[in-house]
Design a protein around this motif. Structure first.
Motif, PDB file in Angstrom:
ATOM      1  N   LEU A 102      54.485   9.944  34.280  1.00  0.00           N
ATOM      2  CA  LEU A 102      55.132   9.507  35.518  1.00  0.00           C
ATOM      3  C   LEU A 102      54.110   9.334  36.636  1.00  0.00           C
ATOM      4  N   ALA A 103      53.120  10.218  36.705  1.00  0.00           N
ATOM      5  CA  ALA A 103      52.066  10.095  37.725  1.00  0.00           C
ATOM      6  C   ALA A 103      51.297   8.795  37.537  1.00  0.00           C
ATOM      7  N   VAL A 104      51.003   8.445  36.288  1.00  0.00           N
ATOM      8  CA  VAL A 104      50.300   7.192  36.004  1.00  0.00           C
ATOM      9  C   VAL A 104      51.168   6.001  36.407  1.00  0.00           C
ATOM     10  N   LEU A 105      52.467   6.040  36.059  1.00  0.00           N
ATOM     11  CA  LEU A 105      53.365   4.937  36.393  1.00  0.00           C
ATOM     12  C   LEU A 105      53.530   4.781  37.900  1.00  0.00           C
ATOM     13  N   ARG A 106      53.642   5.897  38.621  1.00  0.00           N
ATOM     14  CA  ARG A 106      53.765   5.831  40.082  1.00  0.00           C
ATOM     15  C   ARG A 106      52.499   5.244  40.700  1.00  0.00           C
ATOM     16  N   GLY A 107      51.347   5.612  40.162  1.00  0.00           N
ATOM     17  CA  GLY A 107      50.084   5.093  40.678  1.00  0.00           C
ATOM     18  C   GLY A 107      49.936   3.596  40.482  1.00  0.00           C
ATOM     19  N   ARG A 108      50.527   3.088  39.424  1.00  0.00           N
ATOM     20  CA  ARG A 108      50.416   1.654  39.122  1.00  0.00           C
ATOM     21  C   ARG A 108      51.593   0.849  39.649  1.00  0.00           C
ATOM     22  N   SER A 109      52.575   1.509  40.259  1.00  0.00           N
ATOM     23  CA  SER A 109      53.791   0.802  40.658  1.00  0.00           C
ATOM     24  C   SER A 109      53.530  -0.259  41.729  1.00  0.00           C
ATOM     25  N   GLY A 122      62.064  -3.303  38.640  1.00  0.00           N
ATOM     26  CA  GLY A 122      63.314  -3.770  39.218  1.00  0.00           C
ATOM     27  C   GLY A 122      63.537  -3.131  40.579  1.00  0.00           C
ATOM     28  N   THR A 123      64.523  -3.642  41.314  1.00  0.00           N
ATOM     29  CA  THR A 123      64.838  -3.106  42.634  1.00  0.00           C
ATOM     30  C   THR A 123      65.834  -1.966  42.505  1.00  0.00           C
ATOM     31  N   CYS A 124      65.487  -0.822  43.075  1.00  0.00           N
ATOM     32  CA  CYS A 124      66.347   0.357  43.035  1.00  0.00           C
ATOM     33  C   CYS A 124      67.521   0.154  43.988  1.00  0.00           C
ATOM     34  N   PRO A 125      68.772   0.397  43.564  1.00  0.00           N
ATOM     35  CA  PRO A 125      69.921   0.215  44.452  1.00  0.00           C
ATOM     36  C   PRO A 125      69.965   1.242  45.592  1.00  0.00           C
ATOM     37  N   VAL A 126      69.313   2.380  45.434  1.00  0.00           N
ATOM     38  CA  VAL A 126      69.305   3.417  46.467  1.00  0.00           C
ATOM     39  C   VAL A 126      68.185   3.173  47.465  1.00  0.00           C
ATOM     40  N   GLU A 127      66.969   2.961  46.970  1.00  0.00           N
ATOM     41  CA  GLU A 127      65.783   2.798  47.808  1.00  0.00           C
ATOM     42  C   GLU A 127      65.612   1.371  48.346  1.00  0.00           C
ATOM     43  N   ALA A 128      66.227   0.405  47.684  1.00  0.00           N
ATOM     44  CA  ALA A 128      66.074  -1.016  48.012  1.00  0.00           C
ATOM     45  C   ALA A 128      64.608  -1.436  47.958  1.00  0.00           C
ATOM     46  N   LYS A 129      63.849  -0.801  47.060  1.00  0.00           N
ATOM     47  CA  LYS A 129      62.444  -1.144  46.837  1.00  0.00           C
ATOM     48  C   LYS A 129      62.234  -1.339  45.347  1.00  0.00           C
ATOM     49  N   ILE A 189      62.109   1.267  36.462  1.00  0.00           N
ATOM     50  CA  ILE A 189      61.499   0.972  35.170  1.00  0.00           C
ATOM     51  C   ILE A 189      62.596   1.040  34.109  1.00  0.00           C
ATOM     52  N   SER A 190      62.428   0.291  33.047  1.00  0.00           N
ATOM     53  CA  SER A 190      63.377   0.299  31.942  1.00  0.00           C
ATOM     54  C   SER A 190      63.000   1.375  30.933  1.00  0.00           C
ATOM     55  N   LEU A 191      64.010   2.052  30.400  1.00  0.00           N
ATOM     56  CA  LEU A 191      63.817   3.053  29.362  1.00  0.00           C
ATOM     57  C   LEU A 191      64.350   2.500  28.050  1.00  0.00           C
ATOM     58  N   TYR A 192      63.693   2.846  26.950  1.00  0.00           N
ATOM     59  CA  TYR A 192      64.038   2.300  25.641  1.00  0.00           C
ATOM     60  C   TYR A 192      64.206   3.432  24.627  1.00  0.00           C
ATOM     61  N   ALA A 193      64.998   3.168  23.579  1.00  0.00           N
ATOM     62  CA  ALA A 193      65.150   4.099  22.460  1.00  0.00           C
ATOM     63  C   ALA A 193      65.034   3.303  21.164  1.00  0.00           C
ATOM     64  N   GLN A 194      64.786   3.998  20.074  1.00  0.00           N
ATOM     65  CA  GLN A 194      64.657   3.329  18.772  1.00  0.00           C
ATOM     66  C   GLN A 194      66.032   2.966  18.223  1.00  0.00           C
ATOM     67  N   ARG A 195      66.108   1.813  17.565  1.00  0.00           N
ATOM     68  CA  ARG A 195      67.336   1.363  16.919  1.00  0.00           C
ATOM     69  C   ARG A 195      66.957   0.653  15.627  1.00  0.00           C
ATOM     70  N   VAL A 255      67.733   2.714  32.967  1.00  0.00           N
ATOM     71  CA  VAL A 255      66.693   2.530  33.971  1.00  0.00           C
ATOM     72  C   VAL A 255      66.462   3.839  34.723  1.00  0.00           C
ATOM     73  N   LEU A 256      65.294   3.935  35.340  1.00  0.00           N
ATOM     74  CA  LEU A 256      64.907   5.115  36.104  1.00  0.00           C
ATOM     75  C   LEU A 256      64.094   4.662  37.306  1.00  0.00           C
ATOM     76  N   CYS A 257      64.374   5.235  38.478  1.00  0.00           N
ATOM     77  CA  CYS A 257      63.601   4.925  39.676  1.00  0.00           C
ATOM     78  C   CYS A 257      62.416   5.869  39.756  1.00  0.00           C
TER      79      CYS A 257
END
Length: 191
Positions: free
Chosen positions: A133-140, A147-154, A158-164, A179-181
């Motif tokens: 998460l620290a790496v992702l925040r640094g590169r955001s 995507g645009t967060c509905p709460v922060e409007a920024k 990020i999209s989260l994925y699972a195996q299928r 998704v996760l902000c």
């Protein structure tokens, strides 16, 4: 429609029960390439996102008398930095010592257990989620794939994925499950 894979039974901190958890992944750029990283274990019962905490191995002291070439290779790999088991396997396979023909996970696990018993190697917990998460925040700021967060409007989603498993060949694919902000607690997960 395929079925989701990657279920493991773990203790959920929110439910306080042993429940099935799915591994959730995020796709991010590392060393100029886009790769998949494990980000969370999601509880199948309460859908809480739990941090991935794995054991990491640290070299405490070097020993001149080790019983096998594999034990020597493990000690050499841990001299640079603490590694979790997957990183240790990758390091050993990349270095591939000349006197070891094959690197088997089970044999490496036995060598690590021996070294732990001798006090040469210690085990510590590593929060892989917080590190990622620290790496992702640094590169955001430099990413155009948020995507645009509905709460922060920024732009911080990020999209989260699972195996299928899909198709007649039952091939495994990673599919979006939520998704996760990166800036606020907003999340939407559909397991």
């Amino acid at each position: 429609m395929g079925n989701l894979r990657g279920l493991r039974t773990r203790l959920c901190p929110k439910c306080q029960e042993t429940t099935p958890h799915r591994t959730l992944y995020v796709r991010a750029k590392s060393d100029g390439k886009r790769r998949w990283f494990q980000l969370f274990w999601a509880c199948a019962k309460c859908a809480s996102l739990n941090h991935i905490v794995l054991p990491a191995y640290r070299l405490e002291r070097a020993s001149s008398q080790l019983p096998s070439a594999l034990a020597v290779a493990v000690v050499n790999a841990l001299e640079e930095e603490p590694l979790d088991f997957d990183e240790l396997i990758t390091s050993l396979r990349r270095r591939h010592p000349a006197d070891i023909r094959h690197i088997f996970n089970s044999e490496v696990a036995l060598a690590v257990e021996f070294l732990k018993g001798q006090g040469i190697v210690t085990e510590e917990s590593r929060d892989c989620t917080e590190k990622q998460l620290a790496v992702l925040r640094g590169r955001s700021e430099e990413s155009n794939h948020l995507g645009t967060c509905p709460v922060e409007a920024k732009r911080a989603l990020i999209s989260l994925y699972a195996q299928r498993q899909e198709g007649t060949a039952r091939e495994t694919r990673l599919v979006p499950v939520g998704v996760l902000c990166l800036r606020c607690p907003y999340q939407r997960i559909n397991l």
